[in-house]
Design an enzyme around this catalytic site. Structure first.
Site, PDB file in Angstrom:
ATOM      1  N   LYS A 112      25.935  38.203  20.507  1.00 29.45           N
ATOM      2  CA  LYS A 112      27.348  38.452  20.205  1.00 29.45           C
ATOM      3  C   LYS A 112      27.906  39.629  21.001  1.00 29.45           C
ATOM      4  CE  LYS A 112      27.650  36.086  15.801  1.00 29.45           C
ATOM      5  NZ  LYS A 112      26.281  35.541  15.645  1.00 29.45           N
TER       6      LYS A 112
HETATM    7  C1  PLP Z   1      25.982  34.223  15.539  1.00 29.01           C
HETATM    8  C2  PLP Z   1      24.579  33.829  15.876  1.00 29.01           C
HETATM    9  C3  PLP Z   1      24.224  32.490  16.145  1.00 29.01           C
HETATM   10  C4  PLP Z   1      25.217  31.348  16.027  1.00 29.01           C
HETATM   11  O1  PLP Z   1      26.207  31.380  17.015  1.00 29.01           O
HETATM   12  P1  PLP Z   1      27.522  30.451  16.871  1.00 29.01           P
HETATM   13  O2  PLP Z   1      28.389  30.816  18.001  1.00 29.01           O
HETATM   14  O3  PLP Z   1      28.107  30.797  15.531  1.00 29.01           O
HETATM   15  O4  PLP Z   1      27.053  29.034  16.911  1.00 29.01           O
HETATM   16  C5  PLP Z   1      22.916  32.222  16.517  1.00 29.01           C
HETATM   17  N1  PLP Z   1      21.989  33.207  16.591  1.00 29.01           N
HETATM   18  C6  PLP Z   1      22.285  34.500  16.335  1.00 29.01           C
HETATM   19  C7  PLP Z   1      21.208  35.522  16.423  1.00 29.01           C
HETATM   20  C8  PLP Z   1      23.590  34.860  15.978  1.00 29.01           C
HETATM   21  O5  PLP Z   1      23.875  36.151  15.724  1.00 29.01           O
END
Ligand code: PLP
Length: 466
Positions: A112
């Site tokens: 993220k």
């Molecule tokens: C947010 C997150 C996801 C999922 O991502 P999306 O964009 O919501 O599909 C997967 N793995 C981790 C570690 C995350 O923080």
């Protein structure tokens, strides 16, 4: 470039307004009116560019006319300067034609950071130009909150308020948020669960009358278009590193809200030769059920070893549906109304379009632990539980990926989820990276509040700093 709502009934907006708006007024999500297209020759000419230079090539058409070239370059440089790997998104080989794309070298050790570092700097730039101040309000069950806080801690025109469920996030996750002590960062532990936090956020967005004159709320969850846009880049980066565009590459993506994998879909639509996109879900499997059995119905939330994917409804899926239904907002409106009443069913045409692009797998906790242990035994490579789900889904769907490489997106550093590593029976101690080893000793700041929208809105108003 103009941005339009997936439900076809809200005004088109420009880039700056889109990033400052949450949902469209008709309840839809904003998408670009037309996507930039890159020829194979142009993509091939990018081979060897470093991550930042490539990010500029990929994102420029989306912001052209609103940001200058220098502004975008400066934003990109600021966004990735705190990553702790020189490649930003390095690839590691874990099998024949099988690669892991490590997206966890940012400040909070989860993918993220790619989008939220960028969004923080972008908001700062846009708000400075407009001489406007905003309030970011978000709810988190873990990763989003810390990445958003890291992204905004230096923003001069933003106050950020992040709600997390009191005593229901891990120690590392809480401390990653509460040890950021800048005046514009406000952590609130709500005496309730994650859904309570989300409901307070939703209610506050729907009625912003509690804010002082001139202030507005901005969303940092993945409905914010800028997050999707920044994530398109690493699909190009990985493919180019593995012989693209001359070779087709597949991607396996651990999926919750469908934001990350939707960025991969956009990369393909923009001209990157992608063979297959694999949707990897945990036991919260609405997307897998939809693709494999046309069953897109709400089921009770299950808590898993991969909490960042514990999601009942994947909000960005609507953005894909919009394309699958030939960008007809009325069809999307109807599907969403059906879904509100329990379930939506895709038309044969939409479903077959989706199946031509995507494959899917559901991976439960037992399989997740087994995958972590197996890959560690094979090559002493340690996956976090989310990334393990992506890797297993890649192996299960190999036959659908042609003979090109499959890239598994590693979305978090294993040290963020030590309990899952221990549960998998892997003996090796998972230490936090050096820069975080004193996390447990750092000073924390956080307010514990009742599970009441009014109390939280009042707290926001009395604590605005900027
Ligand atoms: C947010 C997150 C996801 C999922 O991502 P999306 O964009 O919501 O599909 C997967 N793995 C981790 C570690 C995350 O923080």
């Amino acid at each position: 470039m103009k941005y339009v709502s997936t439900r076809g009934n809200a005004p088109a907006l420009n880039f700056e307004d889109v990033i400052l708006t949450g949902l469209a007024a008709d309840g839809g999500l904003y998408v670009p009116e037309t996507l930039p297209q890159f020829s194979q020759e142009e993509i091939a000419s990018w081979a060897g560019l470093d991550y930042e230079a490539l990010a500029f090539k990929v994102m420029w058409p989306f912001v052209e006319g609103e940001l200058t070239q220098t502004e975008l370059e400066t934003l990109i440089a600021a966004s990735y300067k705190n990553f702790r790997h020189k490649a930003i998104a390095p690839l590691v080989q874990t099998g024949a034609n099988e690669w892991v794309l490590e997206l966890f070298h940012g400040p909070t050790l989860a993918f993220k950071d790619f989008a939220l570092q960028f969004l923080g700097h972008l908001l700062d730039l846009v708000l400075k130009k407009r001489q406007q101040k905003v309030v970011i309000l978000g709810a988190t069950s873990g990763d989003t909150g810390s990445a958003a806080i890291e992204g905004c801690r230096e923003c001069e025109n933003v106050d950020i308020f992040i709600l997390h469920p009191h005593q229901k996030v891990s120690d590392v996750q809480r401390r990653q948020m509460t040890t950021v002590l800048e005046d514009n960062v406000h952590n609130i532990a709500v005496k309730g669960n994650f859904d309570d936090c989300q409901n307070i956020v939703k209610r506050s967005f729907a009625d912003q009358g509690f804010l002082p004159e001139g202030r507005q709320l901005v969303a940092v969850n993945s409905i914010n278009w800028a997050r999707i846009m920044a994530q398109i880049v690493y699909y190009f980066y990985a493919a180019l590193s593995l012989g693209g565009p001359h070779r087709k590459v597949s991607f396996s993506v651990p999926t919750g809200n469908f934001g990350d994998i939707f960025a991969g879909y956009l990369a393909k639509q923009m001209g990157l030769p992608i063979e297959r996109l694999i949707i990897a879900t945990n036991s919260n499997d609405i997307l897998h059920r939809c693709l494999s059995a046309n069953d897109h119905s709400r089921q009770a939330l299950q808590h898993s070893l991969s909490p960042s994917m514990d999601i009942m409804v994947s909000s960005n899926f609507e953005r894909l549906l919009f394309d699958l239904y030939a960008r007809d907002g009325a069809s999307i409106q109807k599907l969403m109304t059906d879904f509100q009443q329990g379930a939506m069913h895709l038309s044969d045409e939409a479903l077959s379009k989706a199946r031509a692009l995507f494959a899917s797998s559901r991976v439960d906790d037992e399989q997740t632990k087994a995958c972590i242990a197996k890959v560690y035994a094979e090559s002493e490579y340690l996956l976090d539980p989310h990334s393990a789900i992506g890797l297993l889904a890649a192996r299960e769907n190999k036959a659908l990926c042609g003979d090109g490489p499959v890239v598994c997106l590693a979305t978090a550093h294993p040290a963020k989820f030590p309990d899952a590593i221990v549960a998998a029976g892997v003996e090796e101690a998972v230490n936090l990276p050096v820069h975080m080893q004193d996390l447990a000793e750092r000073e924390e700041r956080c307010s514990v509040l009742e599970n009441e929208a009014r109390a939280i809105q009042q707290f926001i108003c009395t604590n605005l700093n900027t």
